[in-house]
Design a protein around this motif. Structure first.
Motif, short mmCIF file in Angstrom:
data_model
loop_
_atom_site.label_atom_id
_atom_site.label_comp_id
_atom_site.label_asym_id
_atom_site.label_seq_id
_atom_site.Cartn_x
_atom_site.Cartn_y
_atom_site.Cartn_z
N GLU A 96 0.81 -1.21 0.00
CA GLU A 96 0.00 0.00 0.00
C GLU A 96 0.85 1.27 0.00
N VAL A 97 2.13 1.15 0.23
CA VAL A 97 3.07 2.24 -0.03
C VAL A 97 4.03 1.74 -1.10
N GLY A 98 4.07 2.45 -2.22
CA GLY A 98 4.92 2.06 -3.34
C GLY A 98 6.13 2.95 -3.45
N ARG B 257 16.74 -2.31 0.29
CA ARG B 257 16.26 -2.04 1.65
C ARG B 257 14.74 -1.89 1.66
N ALA B 258 14.21 -1.25 0.63
CA ALA B 258 12.75 -1.09 0.53
C ALA B 258 12.07 -2.44 0.41
N LEU B 259 12.60 -3.30 -0.44
CA LEU B 259 12.01 -4.63 -0.63
C LEU B 259 12.08 -5.44 0.67
N GLU B 260 13.21 -5.39 1.33
CA GLU B 260 13.37 -6.13 2.58
C GLU B 260 12.37 -5.66 3.64
N ALA B 261 11.99 -4.38 3.57
CA ALA B 261 11.06 -3.81 4.55
C ALA B 261 9.59 -4.03 4.17
N GLY B 262 9.35 -4.62 3.00
CA GLY B 262 7.98 -4.96 2.63
C GLY B 262 7.40 -4.22 1.45
N ILE B 263 8.10 -3.22 0.92
CA ILE B 263 7.61 -2.54 -0.29
C ILE B 263 7.81 -3.47 -1.48
N THR B 264 6.75 -3.69 -2.25
CA THR B 264 6.85 -4.58 -3.40
C THR B 264 6.59 -3.87 -4.72
N MET C 64 15.54 -11.49 -8.49
CA MET C 64 14.52 -11.32 -7.45
C MET C 64 13.15 -11.07 -8.08
N ARG C 65 12.99 -11.41 -9.34
CA ARG C 65 11.83 -10.99 -10.11
C ARG C 65 10.49 -11.37 -9.46
N GLN C 66 10.41 -12.53 -8.87
CA GLN C 66 9.14 -12.98 -8.30
C GLN C 66 8.77 -12.22 -7.02
N GLN C 67 9.70 -11.48 -6.46
CA GLN C 67 9.44 -10.77 -5.21
C GLN C 67 8.90 -9.36 -5.43
N VAL C 68 9.00 -8.85 -6.65
CA VAL C 68 8.65 -7.45 -6.90
C VAL C 68 7.54 -7.31 -7.94
N VAL C 69 6.82 -6.21 -7.84
CA VAL C 69 5.83 -5.82 -8.84
C VAL C 69 6.42 -4.63 -9.59
N LEU C 70 6.74 -4.84 -10.86
CA LEU C 70 7.36 -3.80 -11.67
C LEU C 70 6.29 -3.09 -12.50
N ALA C 71 6.22 -1.78 -12.31
CA ALA C 71 5.31 -0.94 -13.09
C ALA C 71 6.14 0.06 -13.88
N THR C 72 5.81 0.22 -15.14
CA THR C 72 6.50 1.23 -15.94
C THR C 72 5.49 1.90 -16.85
N LYS C 73 5.95 2.93 -17.57
CA LYS C 73 5.04 3.75 -18.37
C LYS C 73 5.60 3.93 -19.77
#
Length: 298
Positions: free
Chosen positions: A15-17, A36-43, A67-76
């Motif tokens: 909920e925080v990106g 650090r952001a990913l480790e703290a829960g930002i996906t 680490m691809r499966q751990q993150v949600v990648l958004a681009t424009k």
């Protein structure tokens, strides 16, 4: 950290990106911040092919390699750089979108993008063409979901009517309540999620000196910032109040916060762990200033 689904899809985001646009060009420092952001829960990590001529995408892609499966990648997409690098031109054509995605995939070092967003848009665009491109990319597996980044109600209504988009990224804060007039309810009705940017209103709600902002005077901005500090008290930070105000709207899936430094990341993580506003505090914030409304593109 709380996680929310994007629209009717199975894509779940923090909920925080993390807004990547302001990331510095020092790969080591930027990578450490992203990790650090990913480790703290930002996906959710949001970038664009426009940022630094694509270097921002490349930096994010390299940081999350393996680490691809751990993150949600958004681009424009939609802003096409001129060959001489002098600037960019708006190009939402089907042909360009189908071509540009491959460059983003290469820079992000992935074979799919979780959320592909049109980086703007007008009613003069070939809307159906753009939608056809996004739908084809979903069918091809190159993207999981698509959306638009827009503050134009007239454009948003057309995409709601014509497309199967999952998200709309828009500016929304205590000092920019324009989406409340018509967009938020419409998107909520159609189960299309909002990614809110600008929650801090250029930092004016998080400690920066007051100045005019949209239709609000410097005095009104100062008044709003003072109330945010008062509501925050000793148990919250102003950033927590600003983010919670935005996330109180059920249609908002994530507040995407621009992060460039470790201090900014700490503030964002603190906002993710915030104490929720009371009903009285929320009412006080809402009643302080008359809500603004869109003057154009209605």
């Amino acid at each position: 950290m709380k996680y929310n689904l994007l629209g009717k899809s199975a894509v779940r985001v923090s909920e925080v990106g993390f807004g990547c646009m302001s990331l510095g060009r020092d790969p080591a420092a930027a990578t450490a911040l992203l990790h650090r952001a990913l480790e703290a829960g930002i996906t959710l990590f949001d970038t664009a092919d426009l940022y630094q001529h694509g270097e921002n995408e490349a930096l994010v892609g390299k940081a999350f390699k393996g680490m691809r499966q751990q993150v949600v990648l958004a681009t424009k997409v939609g802003n096409q750089w001129r060959p001489d690098g002098s600037g960019w031109d708006w190009n939402p054509s089907k042909g360009y979108l189908l071509q540009a995605v491959d460059h983003s995939l290469r820079r992000l070092q992935t074979d799919y993008i979780d959320l592909y967003q049109l980086h703007g848009g007008t009613l003069d665009d070939p809307l159906d063409e753009a939608i056809e491109a996004f739908e084809r990319l979903v069918e091809q597996g190159k993207i999981r979901q698509y959306g638009i980044s827009s503050i134009r109600p007239s454009v948003i209504r057309e995409y709601v009517r014509r497309s199967h988009m999952a998200t709309v990224m828009m500016q929304y804060s205590l000092l920019d309540r324009r989406p409340e007039e018509s967009c938020l309810a419409l998107l909520h009705e159609h189960r299309i999620s909002v990614l809110a940017r600008g929650s801090y209103a250029q930092g004016l709600l998080a400690g920066k000196p007051a100045k005019e902002y949209l239709n609000y005077s410097e005095a009104q901005v100062r008044q709003a910032a003072a109330l945010v500090v008062e509501v925050a008290g000793t148990s919250r930070s102003p950033a927590e109040v600003a983010v919670d105000f935005v996330l109180r709207e059920p249609v908002v899936a994530s507040a995407v916060v621009g992060i460039r430094t470790a201090v900014q990341l700490s503030a964002a993580l603190q906002a993710a762990r915030r104490l929720p506003l009371s009903a009285a505090d929320l009412q006080a914030l809402r009643q302080l200033l008359p809500p603004n409304a869109y003057e154009q593109h209605r």
